[in-house]
Enzyme design. Structure first.
Site, short mmCIF file in Angstrom:
data_model
loop_
_atom_site.label_atom_id
_atom_site.label_comp_id
_atom_site.label_asym_id
_atom_site.label_seq_id
_atom_site.Cartn_x
_atom_site.Cartn_y
_atom_site.Cartn_z
N LYS A 1 0.84 -1.19 0.00
CA LYS A 1 0.00 0.00 0.00
C LYS A 1 0.87 1.24 0.00
O LYS A 1 1.97 1.22 0.57
CB LYS A 1 -0.82 0.05 1.30
N ARG B 1 -10.04 -11.72 2.62
CA ARG B 1 -10.86 -12.82 2.11
C ARG B 1 -10.07 -14.13 2.09
O ARG B 1 -10.63 -15.21 2.20
CB ARG B 1 -11.42 -12.45 0.72
N1 BES Z 1 -7.74 -3.85 4.90
C1 BES Z 1 -8.04 -3.43 3.58
C2 BES Z 1 -9.38 -2.72 3.47
C3 BES Z 1 -9.51 -1.41 4.21
C4 BES Z 1 -9.32 -0.22 3.54
C5 BES Z 1 -9.89 -1.38 5.54
C6 BES Z 1 -9.48 0.98 4.21
C7 BES Z 1 -10.03 -0.17 6.21
C8 BES Z 1 -9.83 0.99 5.54
C9 BES Z 1 -8.09 -4.63 2.64
O1 BES Z 1 -7.27 -5.70 2.97
C10 BES Z 1 -7.66 -4.16 1.28
O2 BES Z 1 -6.59 -3.66 1.16
N2 BES Z 1 -8.52 -4.35 0.29
C11 BES Z 1 -8.24 -3.97 -1.05
C12 BES Z 1 -8.77 -5.05 -1.97
C13 BES Z 1 -8.34 -4.91 -3.40
C14 BES Z 1 -6.86 -5.08 -3.53
C15 BES Z 1 -9.08 -5.94 -4.22
C16 BES Z 1 -8.93 -2.65 -1.33
O3 BES Z 1 -10.06 -2.45 -0.86
O4 BES Z 1 -8.36 -1.81 -2.00
ZN ZN Z 2 -5.28 -5.53 2.28
#
Ligand code: BES
Ligand code: ZN
Ligand code: ZN
Length: 509
Positions: free
Chosen positions: A280, A354
């Site tokens: 990230k 997931r």
């Molecule tokens: N933990 C994050 C989701 C999240 C984002 C929680 C902001 C709290 C605040 C999750 O693991 C994630 O990064 N999801 C990705 C999925 C994508 C790569 C398909 C997302 O939502 O960007």
């Molecule tokens: Zn994530």
């Protein structure tokens, strides 16, 4: 915070502060409300005088403080807004406003005059519960790492006064029950707020073991060796880049009723989500210690289930891993085999929630055959975009379960909105080389493709509800000012009050 009831009128008792609610003054009827007579007496007529000069308007968040001429502390009037829009959430927020305003101001004890927070729309019991939620949660601050604390209200008393003629035993029971629930929310926030260097998967296991001893729950911790034997490839893959090995933690509450239903609650427990190899950007990583919030909420739910002795049997599962990039981390392109034999093509290592949940869901369904499965997960950024940082997304294959959760949401004030799940979403998560893929190539319906993925591991025939709590799980200094006063900066423990309410309601159905 210690919470109790008292039969007397709030102003007859001695507390550092006595709080009463005041509705917004009407345009037509602007006369001094007779219901505030006791407060006026207590302030030696200062209240009526303030009313006459339009100092007290009754608007939401409005606080007016009077000092009692007899020296017996303060009288705090809190605005409730228009009577026509009065609801339990108004009471919850008002109680929190009062408690927060008293922080660092030398008020240790606080009494609420219950009758001033009761109207047609909100009865005595609902109002008492809301006062307690607001007072206990509004008084909470994560102060573990502060060398100094300002101090605030430590003891809150709900004064029944003229309400004691109602079913006093029921009111007392409601107050005791709700303070137990609110204290559990505080307990949950305290763990959810811990940083990732401290709250490792093993630490979550230790918390679960300690909780099990304290309230009487069977706790089983599967370490990395056990997980390998069980072929929990999802939890293992996500955790393999970290020096803190993953854990799957299972807590069992046997249920208060004889032939009760079995409800499973599964939580995403990523102790830190850096995104892994699909790392990230810095700012998006800032709050990722809260990526364990679903799993920590499961701990809280099991704690309340045991202390309140709810009727259904409740199984809690925490899928705990740390998602870090390293030489041993899982990578895009990897294929992992999960507990129930289904395979996942990893497209993006940041869609790790997931992946860990696949094992937890597969395990709980196969091992316990539950009547219902509810998962809580800070799963997608798409959820925050779609519904904001206050409202959780609900996806369910069962209308009755969904309805019960929506009813619980109305009662607890934790907003939830149901979203659709269709074959379109199911089609999108199919993989060319495995059963499912954890991310898709087009930027559509991120919250729902994640849900479609999870559904694969529950399978048909089990009632299931998924709560995406990404936005609602924590507040930041920037979002805090838009949130209710009972939510300080940091973890919210969203879902604890909601799911506990659902468990309590399933006792009755
Ligand atoms: N933990 C994050 C989701 C999240 C984002 C929680 C902001 C709290 C605040 C999750 O693991 C994630 O990064 N999801 C990705 C999925 C994508 C790569 C398909 C997302 O939502 O960007
Ligand atoms: Zn994530
Ligand atoms: Zn995550």
């Amino acid at each position: 915070m210690k919470v109790q009831t008292d039969r007397r009128d709030a102003l007859a008792a001695v507390a550092d502060a006595a709080a009463s609610g005041v509705f917004e003054r009407g345009e037509k009827d602007d006369t001094f409300p007779r219901s505030l007579g006791k407060e006026d007496e207590g302030t030696g007529g200062a209240l009526k005088a303030a009313w006459e000069r339009k100092e007290v308007r009754g608007k939401r968040k409005e606080l007016t403080v009077f000092h009692r001429p007899d020296g017996r502390g303060r009288v705090v009037l809190v605005g409730l807004g228009p009577r026509a829009r009065f609801d339990a959430e108004t009471v919850r927020r008002a109680a929190a406003e009062v408690v927060r305003s008293l922080r660092g101001k030398g008020a240790r004890t606080l009494s609420f005059r219950l009758a001033s927070f009761v109207a047609d729309a909100v009865g005595a019991e609902a109002s008492a519960r809301a006062l307690i939620d607001g007072a206990v949660l509004g008084g909470y601050e994560f102060s573990k790492y502060k060398s100094r604390s300002e101090g605030g209200v430590e003891e809150a008393t709900v004064h029944l006064g003229e309400e004691h003629g109602r079913d006093e035993a029921a009111l007392k029971k409601a107050v005791a029950e709700q303070s137990e629930i609110a204290e559990t929310v505080v307990w949950t926030r305290e763990i959810a707020n811990l940083p990732a260097d401290t709250a490792t998967p093993e630490r979550l296991a230790e918390e679960a073991r300690a909780l099990g001893k304290e309230v009487g729950l069977k706790v089983t911790v599967f370490d990395e060796k056990a997980l390998a034997e069980m072929r929990c490839g999802g939890i293992l893959a996500v955790g393999q880049g970290s020096v803190h090995p993953p854990r799957m933690i299972v807590l069992e509450y046997p249920g208060g009723a004889k032939r009760g239903r079995t409800i499973a609650v599964v939580g995403k427990g990523i102790t830190f989500d850096s995104g892994g190899i699909s790392i990230k950007p810095g700012l998006a990583m800032q709050n990722m210690k809260f990526d364990k919030s679903g799993a920590v909420a499961v701990l809280g739910i099991l704690r309340a289930a045991a202390t309140l002795k709810v009727a259904p049997r409740v199984i809690g599962v925490l899928c705990a891993s740390e998602n870090l990039p390293s030489g041993s981390a899982y990578r895009p392109g990897d294929v992992v085999r999960t507990f129930n034999g289904k395979t996942i093509e990893v497209i993006n290592t940041d869609a790790e929630g997931r992946v860990v949940l696949s094992d937890g869901l597969g395990y709980v369904v196969q091992h316990y055959r539950p009547d219902e499965v509810i998962d809580l997960a800070t799963l997608t950024g798409a959820q925050v975009v779609a519904l904001g940082d206050d409202t959780a997304g609900l996806v369910s294959n069962d209308d009755k379960l969904a309805q019960s959760l929506l009813a619980a949401s109305l009662a607890t004030g934790e907003p939830v909105w149901r979203m659709p799940l269709t074959d379109y979403h199911r089609e999108l998560v199919k993989s060319d080389i495995a059963d499912v893929r954890n991310s898709i190539e087009i930027p559509v319906a991120g919250m729902l493709t994640a849900a479609a993925f999870l559904e694969t591991f529950v399978g048909p025939g089990t009632a299931w509800a998924h709560l995406d709590i990404a936005g609602a799980s924590y507040t930041t200094p920037a979002t805090r000012k838009y949130q209710p006063a009972y939510q300080n900066v940091g973890a919210t423990a969203f879902g604890v009050r909601l799911v506990v309410r659902h468990l309590m309601a399933s006792a009755r159905s």
